[in-house]
Design a protein around this motif. Structure first.
Motif, PDB file in Angstrom:
ATOM      1  N   ALA A  39      -0.760   4.589  -1.689  1.00  0.00           N
ATOM      2  CA  ALA A  39      -2.689   4.468  -1.347  1.00  0.00           C
ATOM      3  C   ALA A  39      -1.937   5.595   0.444  1.00  0.00           C
ATOM      4  O   ALA A  39      -2.906   5.894   0.302  1.00  0.00           O
ATOM      5  CB  ALA A  39      -2.509   3.297  -0.951  1.00  0.00           C
ATOM      6  N   THR A  40      -1.038   5.424   0.782  1.00  0.00           N
ATOM      7  CA  THR A  40      -0.975   6.242   2.333  1.00  0.00           C
ATOM      8  C   THR A  40       0.413   6.054   2.028  1.00  0.00           C
ATOM      9  O   THR A  40       0.979   5.547   1.738  1.00  0.00           O
ATOM     10  CB  THR A  40      -1.713   5.484   3.627  1.00  0.00           C
ATOM     11  OG1 THR A  40      -1.678   6.220   3.971  1.00  0.00           O
ATOM     12  CG2 THR A  40      -1.145   4.151   3.452  1.00  0.00           C
ATOM     13  N   ALA A  82       1.131  -1.529  -0.219  1.00  0.00           N
ATOM     14  CA  ALA A  82      -0.393   0.089   0.128  1.00  0.00           C
ATOM     15  C   ALA A  82       0.726   0.980   0.277  1.00  0.00           C
ATOM     16  O   ALA A  82       0.679   1.949  -0.628  1.00  0.00           O
ATOM     17  CB  ALA A  82      -1.272   0.029   1.065  1.00  0.00           C
ATOM     18  N   ARG A 126      -4.659   8.864   4.023  1.00  0.00           N
ATOM     19  CA  ARG A 126      -3.973   8.004   2.948  1.00  0.00           C
ATOM     20  C   ARG A 126      -4.745   9.363   2.709  1.00  0.00           C
ATOM     21  O   ARG A 126      -4.351  10.019   1.087  1.00  0.00           O
ATOM     22  CB  ARG A 126      -5.250   7.279   2.583  1.00  0.00           C
ATOM     23  CG  ARG A 126      -6.736   7.337   3.150  1.00  0.00           C
ATOM     24  CD  ARG A 126      -7.823   7.600   1.835  1.00  0.00           C
ATOM     25  NE  ARG A 126      -8.750   8.464   2.089  1.00  0.00           N
ATOM     26  CZ  ARG A 126      -9.593   9.311   1.232  1.00  0.00           C
ATOM     27  NH1 ARG A 126      -9.188   9.411  -0.416  1.00  0.00           N
ATOM     28  NH2 ARG A 126     -10.899   9.163   1.767  1.00  0.00           N
ATOM     29  N   THR A 146      -7.258  -2.327   1.278  1.00  0.00           N
ATOM     30  CA  THR A 146      -6.374  -3.073   2.155  1.00  0.00           C
ATOM     31  C   THR A 146      -6.485  -3.259   3.934  1.00  0.00           C
ATOM     32  O   THR A 146      -6.015  -4.255   4.234  1.00  0.00           O
ATOM     33  CB  THR A 146      -5.304  -2.030   1.942  1.00  0.00           C
ATOM     34  OG1 THR A 146      -4.081  -1.787   0.447  1.00  0.00           O
ATOM     35  CG2 THR A 146      -3.507  -2.125   3.444  1.00  0.00           C
ATOM     36  N   GLY A 186      -8.873   7.359   6.264  1.00  0.00           N
ATOM     37  CA  GLY A 186      -8.064   5.812   6.052  1.00  0.00           C
ATOM     38  C   GLY A 186      -7.656   5.012   7.058  1.00  0.00           C
ATOM     39  O   GLY A 186      -6.769   4.325   7.925  1.00  0.00           O
ATOM     40  N   SER A 231      -4.362   5.390   9.158  1.00  0.00           N
ATOM     41  CA  SER A 231      -3.826   5.887   7.553  1.00  0.00           C
ATOM     42  C   SER A 231      -3.857   7.400   7.576  1.00  0.00           C
ATOM     43  O   SER A 231      -4.643   8.328   8.458  1.00  0.00           O
ATOM     44  CB  SER A 231      -3.382   4.741   6.647  1.00  0.00           C
ATOM     45  OG  SER A 231      -4.941   5.407   6.437  1.00  0.00           O
ATOM     46  N   LEU A 268      -6.193   3.325  -0.988  1.00  0.00           N
ATOM     47  CA  LEU A 268      -6.718   2.666  -0.624  1.00  0.00           C
ATOM     48  C   LEU A 268      -7.846   1.509  -0.476  1.00  0.00           C
ATOM     49  O   LEU A 268      -7.507   0.732   0.028  1.00  0.00           O
ATOM     50  CB  LEU A 268      -6.542   3.476   0.733  1.00  0.00           C
ATOM     51  CG  LEU A 268      -6.557   2.753   2.171  1.00  0.00           C
ATOM     52  CD1 LEU A 268      -5.020   2.587   2.563  1.00  0.00           C
ATOM     53  CD2 LEU A 268      -6.360   3.375   2.998  1.00  0.00           C
TER      54      LEU A 268
END
Length: 747
Positions: free
Chosen positions: A376-377, A371, A713, A728, A694, A711, A723
């Motif tokens: 994604a983050t 990820a 994100r 994930t 996230g 997260s 994400l």
């Protein structure tokens, strides 16, 4: 054989029942006993010290062997297996567990070739130890023999001894008196080659069936250990609530385990609690010290008295006991001994111990790394709690994609809509417990502003379930704008207006908050008010309800009733104002629409910002471990750390679906098999929530499992949906269930 056992049952149990009246000088003669049952084929040879013959006797499964137990309560003390002593068994609080152990010890002994054990003399034993002797005899009188059943009669010469063996099998008794010296005298005259022949003369044959038990099972040893630990706590020091302690001892595993709870020093500092491990370390004790030791404490000591039982994870047990996530329930006649219940603080354990396959868990690392690699983050923080213990507290990546500051377990995240269940939901539940509101109360019963609105009849239950017919989201903040600037009505001073100083979430103009509340009251409903529609507005209204009914500011109500007593030190609104450094807070979006700068330490949600950063739908910042504590409280029916925060009755009402075509409970998201955030393997009783930034929390009571994923994100762009595309959060949740040993068998 059956005849022998029947007589033994009668004699041992009858004599033991009269133990208090027995003349210690009168014993039943073994020879007479065997004559009375006309037994000519077998002998049971009894030695309290039988080392010259032990190997031969135990290897020959055809021969009966009886051994005298002493306070070690171990029939074979030199076999390398550490069994509980009589003192340890006497300290076990659970009667059923004690009987389970009697059964194990009999099985274990027979496996090793010991057919009978003779219980210790009770003369010098404590009351609890005498209780064990009585229980063991009653549990299995054919195996646990009262010494009164046996004979002290020993032939005067070796020749008489050998003739007696050949002609008339006898139960031989040797102990610390003259009889023992006779046997030692005979044995000392034997050379090595004669030992075997002596054994052969004693041997009589018939196959004996053995029960396969070769060592103390881990589950039994753990149960015995945890059920026999005794706390000596005259100053009421348990559980420890310090942030820093000193540990003086040689157990490095325990030292490392303690570091999961607090900062641990290797030296004394005035005012810092000192734990002295007297199992392996001699130190001068000082007032206030806590000792870990085998045996009993002094009257004035605060101590944990540990049983001498080998357990593989003693560090886990001790640390949990010190910090209130495991009970201390052992029995003792010591006046300062006390039982300490499991106060349900979160403890720490190892994933393998709690039933995870550690080889499979590595997929979590792979999913997190993937990820981050795919942008994604920039970073991830997660916690996994199983059976009330943190088994994983992981951090991945960085605050931002420049990789300058790594995420740690102390990193604070904007948890977005998880605020709904970590702030608003417990606040409403507490007001229900206090009888100040009812779930079916309408808004107009409590909030005058809503009496003549289109929401006057909307109930608390509907708001919590997102079934109140409210719009999903309204950008109220934009209704206060005039082009790219605030409407002049919302600037505090002419100078603020000239410089476009909006004060943002730090201290908004009262006019902004008043307008926001008015906009909420006047907001439209969806076309079908009976339809499920996830809505931030409902929790904004609940925020207002909490403040009005409680008479306290929303944040103050939460801090005083939950966050502070639960020790949630990193859970707060407006974290920078509360003293948390921006260096410990992850950034979120670069806000081009309202603030025109990088959001860092302020709530991302703009409506929550207008509320001053404190709102019912968003605004809370926290860490994975802090959130796990709140989820643990919910999963434990409102109980945490020795305190009942919410009633079980109210908690049980929250995790229920009340409306058709609506998967939600009260506050909680639940599974419906369609757009689930949780793993498909999570039970129907599971509950949780996700957040726009996230984030995710999810608890499964059936598996005693809690999962927290945090997260940022949305850094630096809230339109980054990778994400969710990678899924994930859910895939990691899947791995947890797949990693549980025997999960498929149980389900």
């Amino acid at each position: 054989m059956k005849a022998i056992h029947l007589v033994l049952v009668f004699m041992c149990s009858s004599i033991f029942a009269m133990d208090a009246e027995i003349n210690e000088g009168v014993w039943i003669d073994g020879s007479s006993f065997y004559k009375s049952i006309k037994h000519k084929k077998k002998s049971t040879i009894y030695f309290s010290d039988w080392s010259p013959y032990v190997d031969q006797f135990l290897k020959d499964e055809d021969y009966y062997v009886a051994l005298q137990l002493n306070v070690s309560f171990d029939p074979l003390p030199n076999d390398g297996i550490n069994l509980p002593s009589l003192t340890t068994v006497a300290a076990i609080a659970d009667r059923n567990l004690r009987h389970n152990y009697y059964g194990f010890l009999e099985s274990f002994s027979r496996t090793k070739g010991v057919n009978h054990v003779v219980l210790p003399d009770t003369t010098s034993l404590t009351a609890l130890e005498k209780e064990i002797i009585l229980e063991a005899n009653k549990h299995s009188p054919l195996f646990y023999l009262n010494k009164s059943c046996l004979s002290y009669t020993i032939p005067e010469s070796k020749k008489d001894f050998e003739n007696e063996v050949v002609d008339q099998p006898t139960i031989w008794i040797t102990e610390q008196d003259d009889n023992m010296s006779k046997l030692k005298r005979w044995s000392s005259k034997l050379v090595s080659k004669d030992i075997a022949s002596f054994y052969d003369q004693l041997k009589k044959s018939k196959l004996v069936a053995f029960i396969p038990a070769y060592e103390l099972p881990a589950s039994l040893s753990d149960a015995i250990f945890s059920s026999s630990v005794i706390a000596f706590d005259p100053y009421q020091q348990f559980p420890l609530k310090d942030e820093v302690i000193t540990y003086l001892g040689m157990d490095q595993k325990l030292r490392n385990r303690l570091r999961q709870y607090v900062q641990v020093l290797d030296y004394r500092i005035p005012g810092v609690t000192c734990v002295v491990d007297r199992r392996d370390y001699n130190a001068q004790l000082e007032n206030g010290d806590i000792t870990l030791q085998y045996g009993f404490a002094e009257d004035t000591e605060t101590a944990i008295s540990l049983p001498e039982v080998s357990v593989s994870n003693v560090d886990i047990f001790i640390a949990k006991m010190l910090f209130g996530s495991h009970e201390m329930v052992g029995r003792s006649e010591h006046p300062n001994a006390r039982q300490i219940e499991n106060l349900k603080y979160l403890g720490y354990s190892d994933a393998e111990r709690e039933g995870f396959n550690s080889n499979h868990l590595v997929w979590i690392d792979s999913l997190a790394a993937d990820a981050i690699k795919r942008y994604a983050t920039p970073g991830i923080q997660l916690a996994v709690i199983k059976n009330g213990s943190v088994v994983a507290e992981k951090s991945y990546g960085f605050f931002t994609y420049d990789s300058l500051r790594a995420v740690s377990k102390h990193t604070v995240y904007d948890i977005a809509s998880i605020t709904k269940v970590i702030a608003t939901l417990p606040a409403i539940a507490l007001l229900v417990d206090q009888g100040k509101i009812n779930l079916d109360d309408s808004l107009s019963m409590h909030l005058d502003n809503f009496k003549n609105s289109n929401k006057s009849s909307v109930s608390v239950r509907q708001l919590l379930s997102h079934n109140a017919g409210l719009l999903s989201y309204v950008p109220f903040w934009s209704m206060m704008m005039d082009g790219d600037r605030l409407d002049a009505f919302y600037y505090k001073t002419p100078d603020d207006e000239a410089k476009d100083i909006r004060t943002y979430g730090l201290e908004p103009h009262p006019n902004m908050v008043d307008s926001l509340k008015s906009f909420i009251v006047q907001s439209k409903l969806i076309k079908n008010p009976q339809e499920y529609r996830y809505s931030d507005l409902g929790f904004m209204i609940l925020h207002l309800l909490v403040e009005h009914v409680s008479g306290m500011p929303f944040e103050e109500f939460l801090v005083s009733n939950f966050y502070q007593p639960m020790g949630l030190t990193q859970t707060t609104f407006n974290p920078i104002q509360k003293g948390i450094s921006p260096k410990d807070i992850t950034p979120t979006e670069y806000d081009e629409r309202y603030r025109s700068y990088q959001v860092w330490g302020e709530v991302h949600d703009r409506n929550a910002l207008v509320f001053g950063g404190v709102a019912g739908h968003a605004g809370l910042f926290s860490t994975a471990t802090d959130l796990a504590k709140m989820m643990y409280m919910f999963m434990n029916n409102g109980y945490y750390g020795g305190k009942q925060y919410l009633s079980k009755a109210t908690i049980e009402q929250l995790n229920v679906r009340y409306f058709t075509n609506n998967r939600r409970g009260l506050g909680w998201d639940k599974k419906d098999g369609k757009k689930d955030a949780a793993s498909s393997m999570a039970s129907d009783q599971s509950f949780g929530h996700t957040g726009f930034t996230g984030t995710m929390v999810w608890a499964d009571p059936e598996e005693d499992l809690i999962y927290v994923f945090l997260s940022n994100r949305i850094y630096p762009d809230a339109n980054n949906w990778k994400l969710m595309e990678l899924n994930t959060r859910t895939h990691i949740h899947d791995v947890l269930y797949q990693s549980l040993e025997n999960f498929e068998l149980r389900n």
